[in-house]
Motif scaffolding. Structure first.
Motif, PDB file in Angstrom:
ATOM      1  N   GLU A 236      -4.493  -3.375   1.258  1.00 56.71           N
ATOM      2  CA  GLU A 236      -3.589  -4.202   0.446  1.00 56.71           C
ATOM      3  C   GLU A 236      -2.913  -5.273   1.298  1.00 56.71           C
ATOM      4  O   GLU A 236      -2.790  -6.426   0.874  1.00 56.71           O
ATOM      5  CB  GLU A 236      -2.544  -3.324  -0.237  1.00 56.71           C
ATOM      6  N   LYS A 237      -2.502  -4.903   2.482  1.00 56.17           N
ATOM      7  CA  LYS A 237      -1.854  -5.870   3.377  1.00 56.17           C
ATOM      8  C   LYS A 237      -2.826  -6.989   3.754  1.00 56.17           C
ATOM      9  O   LYS A 237      -2.485  -8.169   3.718  1.00 56.17           O
ATOM     10  CB  LYS A 237      -1.340  -5.163   4.625  1.00 56.17           C
ATOM     11  N   ALA A 238      -4.047  -6.608   4.096  1.00 54.07           N
ATOM     12  CA  ALA A 238      -5.037  -7.601   4.504  1.00 54.07           C
ATOM     13  C   ALA A 238      -5.460  -8.493   3.342  1.00 54.07           C
ATOM     14  O   ALA A 238      -5.679  -9.689   3.528  1.00 54.07           O
ATOM     15  CB  ALA A 238      -6.255  -6.891   5.099  1.00 54.07           C
ATOM     16  N   LEU A 239      -5.564  -7.919   2.147  1.00 54.63           N
ATOM     17  CA  LEU A 239      -6.001  -8.691   0.984  1.00 54.63           C
ATOM     18  C   LEU A 239      -4.880  -9.529   0.390  1.00 54.63           C
ATOM     19  O   LEU A 239      -5.126 -10.543  -0.258  1.00 54.63           O
ATOM     20  CB  LEU A 239      -6.564  -7.756  -0.090  1.00 54.63           C
ATOM     21  N   GLY A 240      -3.652  -9.079   0.555  1.00 58.42           N
ATOM     22  CA  GLY A 240      -2.514  -9.824   0.027  1.00 58.42           C
ATOM     23  C   GLY A 240      -2.148  -9.477  -1.403  1.00 58.42           C
ATOM     24  O   GLY A 240      -1.391 -10.212  -2.039  1.00 58.42           O
ATOM     25  N   PHE A 241      -2.672  -8.392  -1.925  1.00 52.92           N
ATOM     26  CA  PHE A 241      -2.293  -7.937  -3.270  1.00 52.92           C
ATOM     27  C   PHE A 241      -2.487  -6.429  -3.364  1.00 52.92           C
ATOM     28  O   PHE A 241      -3.201  -5.828  -2.567  1.00 52.92           O
ATOM     29  CB  PHE A 241      -3.085  -8.656  -4.369  1.00 52.92           C
ATOM     30  N   ALA A 242      -1.819  -5.849  -4.347  1.00 52.62           N
ATOM     31  CA  ALA A 242      -1.865  -4.399  -4.536  1.00 52.62           C
ATOM     32  C   ALA A 242      -3.195  -3.978  -5.164  1.00 52.62           C
ATOM     33  O   ALA A 242      -3.675  -4.611  -6.099  1.00 52.62           O
ATOM     34  CB  ALA A 242      -0.720  -3.948  -5.436  1.00 52.62           C
ATOM     35  N   LEU A 243      -3.783  -2.920  -4.622  1.00 51.06           N
ATOM     36  CA  LEU A 243      -4.992  -2.336  -5.192  1.00 51.06           C
ATOM     37  C   LEU A 243      -4.656  -1.221  -6.174  1.00 51.06           C
ATOM     38  O   LEU A 243      -5.379  -1.004  -7.138  1.00 51.06           O
ATOM     39  CB  LEU A 243      -5.888  -1.771  -4.083  1.00 51.06           C
ATOM     40  N   THR A 244      -3.574  -0.511  -5.897  1.00 47.55           N
ATOM     41  CA  THR A 244      -3.180   0.610  -6.745  1.00 47.55           C
ATOM     42  C   THR A 244      -1.733   0.423  -7.196  1.00 47.55           C
ATOM     43  O   THR A 244      -0.980  -0.333  -6.598  1.00 47.55           O
ATOM     44  CB  THR A 244      -3.292   1.957  -6.006  1.00 47.55           C
ATOM     45  N   GLU A 245      -1.403   1.157  -8.258  1.00 43.92           N
ATOM     46  CA  GLU A 245      -0.026   1.172  -8.731  1.00 43.92           C
ATOM     47  C   GLU A 245       0.301   2.584  -9.192  1.00 43.92           C
ATOM     48  O   GLU A 245      -0.585   3.334  -9.591  1.00 43.92           O
ATOM     49  CB  GLU A 245       0.170   0.172  -9.872  1.00 43.92           C
ATOM     50  N   ARG A 246       1.560   2.923  -9.108  1.00 45.90           N
ATOM     51  CA  ARG A 246       1.998   4.254  -9.544  1.00 45.90           C
ATOM     52  C   ARG A 246       2.045   4.298 -11.059  1.00 45.90           C
ATOM     53  O   ARG A 246       2.441   3.331 -11.701  1.00 45.90           O
ATOM     54  CB  ARG A 246       3.367   4.585  -8.971  1.00 45.90           C
ATOM     55  N   THR A 247       1.652   5.434 -11.591  1.00 47.60           N
ATOM     56  CA  THR A 247       1.702   5.632 -13.040  1.00 47.60           C
ATOM     57  C   THR A 247       2.300   6.998 -13.324  1.00 47.60           C
ATOM     58  O   THR A 247       2.376   7.854 -12.446  1.00 47.60           O
ATOM     59  CB  THR A 247       0.296   5.569 -13.666  1.00 47.60           C
ATOM     60  N   ALA A 248       2.708   7.211 -14.541  1.00 45.56           N
ATOM     61  CA  ALA A 248       3.211   8.518 -14.950  1.00 45.56           C
ATOM     62  C   ALA A 248       2.030   9.472 -15.063  1.00 45.56           C
ATOM     63  O   ALA A 248       0.907   9.059 -15.325  1.00 45.56           O
ATOM     64  CB  ALA A 248       3.925   8.418 -16.290  1.00 45.56           C
TER      65      ALA A 248
END
Length: 113
Positions: A57-69
């Protein structure tokens, strides 16, 4: 004997960046709904899985995953829209590299068919 091709991406320091292991991890996140469960299904420590995702994510500059319920222990994970698209593009690129390498190998070593 059939040749096996592996695609490995290296960062600017020549270190392995993102390859098949992390892609399988992202697919497992989609299947299990949890980064922790995905890591466990692959026999990987959760901390290592988290480090792989955060590094990418740091290298790409965007989030790959997100937290969900949901998910085990009340917390789940899913791929972001950008993460899904990046994974699709990476796999398309990887498949093209494998095919190009296969063609080059057969051109150089026709007796190996």
């Amino acid at each position: 004997m059939q040749a096996v091709t592996r695609v490995i991406f290296l960062d600017e320091d020549g270190e392995k960046f993102f390859g098949e292991g992390p892609c399988r991890l992202l697919h497992a996140v989609e299947q299990t709904g949890s980064l922790r469960a995905a890591a466990q299904s692959m026999g990987m420590a959760y901390t290592k899985a988290l480090k792989l995702v955060r590094h990418a994510e740091k290298a790409l500059g965007f989030a790959l995953t997100e937290r969900t319920a949901g998910g085990r222990d009340g917390g789940g994970s899913s791929l972001t829209a950008q993460g899904k698209e990046w994974l699709r593009q990476y796999e398309r690129y990887r498949d093209a590299c494998v095919e190009a390498n296969r063609q080059l190998y057969l051109a150089c070593f026709p007796q190996q068919r």
